[in-house]
Design an enzyme around this catalytic site. Structure first.
Site, short mmCIF file in Angstrom:
data_model
loop_
_atom_site.label_atom_id
_atom_site.label_comp_id
_atom_site.label_asym_id
_atom_site.label_seq_id
_atom_site.Cartn_x
_atom_site.Cartn_y
_atom_site.Cartn_z
N SER A 41 -71.28 16.52 -13.60
CA SER A 41 -71.59 18.11 -13.98
C SER A 41 -72.98 18.48 -14.34
CB SER A 41 -70.87 18.78 -15.17
OG SER A 41 -71.06 19.89 -15.90
N ARG A 42 -73.72 19.29 -13.73
CA ARG A 42 -75.16 19.88 -13.76
C ARG A 42 -75.11 20.56 -15.03
NH1 ARG A 42 -74.24 20.96 -8.26
NH2 ARG A 42 -73.99 23.12 -8.60
N GLU A 49 -75.74 27.08 -12.54
CA GLU A 49 -75.11 28.40 -12.60
C GLU A 49 -75.09 28.81 -13.80
OE1 GLU A 49 -75.41 30.47 -10.34
OE2 GLU A 49 -74.84 29.69 -8.27
N ALA A 89 -68.58 18.09 -5.95
CA ALA A 89 -68.72 18.13 -4.31
C ALA A 89 -68.88 16.55 -3.68
CB ALA A 89 -70.04 18.55 -3.92
N THR A 98 -65.79 20.40 -15.95
CA THR A 98 -67.16 20.76 -16.03
C THR A 98 -67.88 20.21 -17.35
OG1 THR A 98 -66.79 22.39 -14.52
CG2 THR A 98 -68.92 22.44 -15.42
N ARG A 131 -79.93 26.92 6.39
CA ARG A 131 -80.88 27.87 6.46
C ARG A 131 -82.03 27.41 7.02
NH1 ARG A 131 -81.37 32.54 3.52
NH2 ARG A 131 -79.71 32.08 2.34
N LYS A 170 -66.80 28.82 -17.32
CA LYS A 170 -66.81 27.41 -17.77
C LYS A 170 -68.41 26.70 -17.64
CE LYS A 170 -67.18 25.71 -13.28
NZ LYS A 170 -68.14 24.83 -12.76
#
Length: 331
Positions: free
Chosen positions: A253-254, A280, A139, A247, A34, A190
């Site tokens: 894992s965030r 998320e 990722a 996760t 973007r 999750k």
């Protein structure tokens, strides 16, 4: 078959890298950003310094900030892959051509509407060819070429095979599923459960507590998914149990990180600012709980996470509330 990945965050970039490295099966791969300055920087430096600075971009990977160029690149026979956060999915779907084959990577319930990705797609482009690509995957490891398995879910058999053609390789296995509802519920819930597990680990509650949270969290996930029309077996697969274990326990894992830091007493705005990426689970937890309550589905772990996020319960009080619930049959 050309592939256009729309969104140059960590996950979109990682999958674009993986597809571009393939020797056969895929035509050209293009990554759309973007931010024009970000796209220019990636072209010049051959790496995504904002999200995946450790990984070089293959020379064959094309990069653009021109939306129409990315759409035209895929053409009528190619594949569009949306790699934005869930909050942007509706806008992205509204911009793609009606007949395009589209997969999305985002996981969660939309914070505003409470919808899953397939429900957003039905509202925005009814009858469109669409599906979700999900599963246990960080990722960075995908970009590094570490062994990974994902699942592509769609009622459209041709689209499922396009996903396999685009991404299946020696390092990335792509399974197929006809249950996008179950795959999406697993990918959404999750994240919330990973926050809960992070809280437990941050409070040093032990490995027994971690195992209990993952197991009972899987039960919550399955109850909600079945109530929404998912196939129960889906939750024992990659997008259910697999993604939950990764996760909830992985150091990359965030969502787990959010839970760990909440347990340490940090306030949520500070955690999210320092994280630098979207978590998320934070944004979809309330929507998950709202859908469950509408359907009469009990989700006590999710409820506790929402109350901690909202500041109505401390992490310690949330644990006490869960442990103080009445005894009941496991199934």
């Amino acid at each position: 078959m050309n592939v256009s990945v729309l969104g140059a965050g960590a996950w979109g970039t990682a999958l674009a890298i993986s597809a571009a490295r393939r020797a056969t099966g895929v035509g050209r791969v293009m990554l759309w950003a973007r931010d024009a300055a970000q796209a220019e920087g990636m072209r010049e430096e051959r790496r995504n310094t904002r999200y995946l600075p450790e990984i070089g971009l293959p020379e064959s990977l094309e990069i653009t900030a021109d939306w129409q160029a990315a759409i035209d690149h895929a053409g009528t026979d190619g594949l569009l892959v949306i790699g934005t956060p869930m909050a942007a999915l509706g806008d992205m779907l509204a911009r793609v051509p009606p007949g395009a084959a589209v997969l999305w990577l985002c996981k969660g319930f939309d914070k505003t509407t409470g919808q899953l990705g397939h429900e957003i797609a039905q509202a925005v482009r009814p009858g469109g060819r669409s599906g979700v690509l999900s599963g246990p995957s960080f990722a960075l490891e995908v970009a590094q070429g570490s062994p990974t398995a994902l699942v592509a879910a769609s009622p459209d058999a041709t689209l499922r095979e396009q996903a396999v053609t685009a991404f299946h390789s020696d390092s990335l296995r792509v399974y197929t599923s006809t249950d996008p509802v179950g795959v999406e519920v697993g990918g959404a819930v999750k994240n919330v459960l990973a926050i809960a597990t992070g809280i437990a680990d941050g409070l040093a509650l032990g490995l027994n507590a971690r195992a209990a949270l993952i197991t009972r969290g899987l039960a919550e996930m399955t109850r909600l998914g079945v109530a929404l029309g998912a196939q129960p077996d889906t939750f024992m697969g990659l997008s259910g149990l697999g993604d939950l274990v990764l996760t909830a326990t992985g150091h990359l894992s965030r969502n787990r990180t959010v839970g760990l830091q909440l347990a340490q007493g940090k306030d949520l705005p500070t955690i999210l600012r320092e994280l630098g990426h979207v978590s998320e689970g934070v944004y979809s937890a309330a929507a998950v709980l709202a859908r469950a309550q509408t359907l009469g589905v009990s989700m006590p772990i999710t409820d506790a996470v929402v109350q901690v996020i909202d500041g109505r319960l401390s992490p310690q009080a949330a644990v006490q509330a869960l442990m103080g619930r009445e005894a009941r049959p496991e199934h």
